[in-house]
Design a protein around this motif. Structure first.
Motif, short mmCIF file in Angstrom:
data_model
loop_
_atom_site.label_atom_id
_atom_site.label_comp_id
_atom_site.label_asym_id
_atom_site.label_seq_id
_atom_site.Cartn_x
_atom_site.Cartn_y
_atom_site.Cartn_z
N LEU A 114 1.05 -1.24 -0.15
CA LEU A 114 0.02 0.10 0.09
C LEU A 114 0.83 1.20 0.05
N ALA A 115 1.98 1.02 0.93
CA ALA A 115 2.76 2.29 0.85
C ALA A 115 3.38 2.71 -0.47
N ALA A 116 3.87 1.46 -1.04
CA ALA A 116 4.60 1.70 -2.60
C ALA A 116 3.39 2.21 -3.54
N PHE A 117 2.24 1.80 -3.26
CA PHE A 117 1.21 2.16 -4.37
C PHE A 117 1.18 3.72 -4.14
N LEU A 118 0.72 4.11 -2.99
CA LEU A 118 0.73 5.56 -2.68
C LEU A 118 1.77 6.30 -3.25
N CYS A 119 3.22 5.93 -3.04
CA CYS A 119 4.24 6.57 -3.21
C CYS A 119 4.41 6.66 -4.89
N VAL A 120 4.04 5.65 -5.48
CA VAL A 120 4.31 5.38 -6.69
C VAL A 120 3.31 6.35 -7.47
N ALA A 121 2.03 6.47 -6.99
CA ALA A 121 0.79 7.38 -7.49
C ALA A 121 1.07 8.66 -7.56
N ILE A 122 1.68 9.28 -6.03
CA ILE A 122 1.85 10.29 -6.18
C ILE A 122 2.98 11.07 -6.91
N ILE A 173 0.54 6.01 5.04
CA ILE A 173 0.62 7.44 4.78
C ILE A 173 2.06 7.99 5.01
N ALA A 174 2.63 7.65 6.13
CA ALA A 174 3.94 8.33 6.48
C ALA A 174 5.09 7.96 5.30
N ILE A 175 4.98 6.69 4.96
CA ILE A 175 5.96 6.30 4.22
C ILE A 175 5.49 6.97 2.78
N GLY A 176 4.27 6.64 2.10
CA GLY A 176 3.87 7.19 1.17
C GLY A 176 4.06 8.53 0.62
N VAL A 177 3.88 9.19 1.73
CA VAL A 177 4.17 10.89 1.41
C VAL A 177 5.41 11.56 1.35
N THR A 178 6.33 10.42 1.81
CA THR A 178 7.92 11.11 2.24
C THR A 178 8.60 10.46 1.00
N THR A 179 8.30 9.19 0.41
CA THR A 179 9.15 8.75 -0.50
C THR A 179 8.92 8.55 -2.11
N TRP A 180 8.07 9.63 -2.46
CA TRP A 180 7.63 9.63 -4.00
C TRP A 180 8.60 10.77 -4.75
N PRO A 181 9.39 11.69 -4.15
CA PRO A 181 10.26 12.31 -5.00
C PRO A 181 11.21 11.45 -6.10
N THR A 182 11.80 10.69 -5.74
CA THR A 182 12.56 9.85 -6.68
C THR A 182 11.90 9.37 -7.95
N THR A 183 10.55 8.69 -7.61
CA THR A 183 9.73 8.53 -8.64
C THR A 183 9.42 9.68 -9.44
N ALA A 184 9.14 10.66 -8.90
CA ALA A 184 8.51 11.86 -9.51
C ALA A 184 9.74 12.27 -10.58
N LEU A 239 11.02 -2.06 4.63
CA LEU A 239 12.16 -1.70 5.22
C LEU A 239 11.93 -0.72 6.32
N THR A 240 11.38 0.50 5.73
CA THR A 240 10.88 1.66 6.46
C THR A 240 9.85 1.17 7.46
N GLU A 241 8.87 0.37 7.04
CA GLU A 241 7.96 -0.12 7.91
C GLU A 241 8.47 -0.67 9.37
N ALA A 242 9.39 -1.60 8.76
CA ALA A 242 10.17 -2.25 10.01
C ALA A 242 10.86 -1.24 10.93
N THR A 243 11.35 -0.15 10.48
CA THR A 243 12.06 0.59 11.30
C THR A 243 11.23 1.42 12.19
N LEU A 244 9.84 1.76 11.38
CA LEU A 244 9.06 2.68 12.37
C LEU A 244 8.36 1.69 13.24
N ALA A 245 8.23 0.49 13.07
CA ALA A 245 7.41 -0.65 14.13
C ALA A 245 8.69 -0.64 15.10
N PHE A 246 10.08 -0.69 14.81
CA PHE A 246 11.06 -1.10 15.95
C PHE A 246 11.05 -0.05 16.71
N LEU A 247 10.82 1.41 16.08
CA LEU A 247 10.91 2.54 16.93
C LEU A 247 9.56 2.79 17.85
#
Length: 311
Positions: A114-122, A173-184, A239-247
């Motif tokens: 879901l995060a990858a889909f949101l990231c790529v869509a944006i 949402i946190a992952i999707g809205v912060t990782t889209w610039p490379t795709t853009a 990997l980012t989800e795992a990091t956020l969950a670890f925190l």
């Protein structure tokens, strides 16, 4: 001229249905894609691993039972080492680590996809709009993209996850809205290349509007790049989800691989040497990320043979 020498009129063959012709071409393209993809051994290994992991996530209740996450009904003792009954040992509550690992597959894959889909869509929308329009539209969009690009992605994701409710959707949402610039950036470069082709000028001359050109001409030509980018973004999202969950920023009521690592740290597994509580979720995260990366590299090589990715 005699009647015998005159050519005999032949019956005109009916024209083929345009939709049937389009479907036939799509089938041929799909068959050609699979034929080239199957030539990449690493891509096949990655695809096989993903299929196996997806099956484990789908049939998790049948494999380990629906009540295996319960703390009150834990079948074992706290932090038991691996045995015949518990192949990967138990956690601090006496639950099977193997059962938790199977259940964590669901959350980790769901959040990653879901995060990858949101990231790529944006990123796709921003990239196409920035590449199609010129002037201040493109300038503003690219300056915003540059701002997100230079900011640490993990720091932004942590900030968003901190101010929002602790849930799976917050992490998405946190992952999707912060990782889209490379795709853009990638999509914008491809859009500029596509719009320099002659058929785009013909479409404009025939009265095609901005929406028609972006949706009917530009988007289909950037989709191969978007598809390859998606497979690579999924691994980083997991990997980012795992990091956020670890925190401790994910939903504490759900079981994920990163959450298992956080629970192991809080239970003192690191200092006590309870490796069976730490190693399985870490290895699972690494394997899924590697599988998506292998698939992404194979897809990239098929869509762009000039890359010369090893088979």
């Amino acid at each position: 001229m005699t009647t015998e020498s005159m050519p005999t009129p032949t019956k005109a063959e009916p024209a083929q249905n345009p939709r049937a012709l389009a479907r036939a071409r799509k089938r041929q393209s799909a068959a050609r894609f699979w034929r080239e993809y199957s030539g990449h051994r690493s891509g096949l290994w990655g695809l096989g691993a993903l299929v196996l992991i997806a099956l484990v996530a789908v049939f998790a209740p049948q494999l380990v039972g629906a009540d295996s996450q319960s703390v009150t009904g834990a079948p074992g003792g706290a932090l038991e080492s691996p045995s015949g009954e518990f192949p990967l040992g138990t956690d601090q509550f006496g639950r099977s680590v193997l059962a938790l690992l199977v259940w964590g597959t669901r959350v980790s894959l769901t959040v990653g996809l879901l995060a990858a889909f949101l990231c790529v869509a944006i990123g796709t929308v921003v990239g196409i709009v920035a590449g199609h329009f010129h002037g201040w539209y493109s300038t503003v969009l690219m300056r915003v993209t540059d701002w997100f690009l230079v900011m640490p992605t993990l720091v932004l994701a942590i900030a968003l996850a901190t101010v929002m409710d602790r849930s799976m959707w917050t992490v998405v949402i946190a992952i999707g809205v912060t990782t889209w610039p490379t795709t853009a950036r990638l999509v914008r470069a491809q859009t500029l290349a596509v719009e320099s082709r002659p058929y785009i000028e013909r479409a404009r001359a025939l009265g095609g509007g901005h929406g028609h050109i972006m949706v009917r001409h530009v988007l289909p030509n950037v989709m191969p790049l978007v598809l390859a980018q998606t497979t690579l973004v999924i691994s980083s999202a997991i990997l980012t989800e795992a990091t956020l969950a670890f925190l401790g920023l994910s939903d504490p009521t759900t079981t994920s691989w990163g959450g298992m690592l956080q629970d192991a740290r809080e239970a003192g597994a690191v200092s006590a040497g309870d490796w069976w509580y730490l190693a399985p979720p870490g290895i699972a995260i690494a394997l899924v990320a590697l599988a998506f990366t292998l698939c992404g590299r194979a897809i990239e090589s098929v869509l762009n043979p000039k890359l010369g990715v090893a088979r």
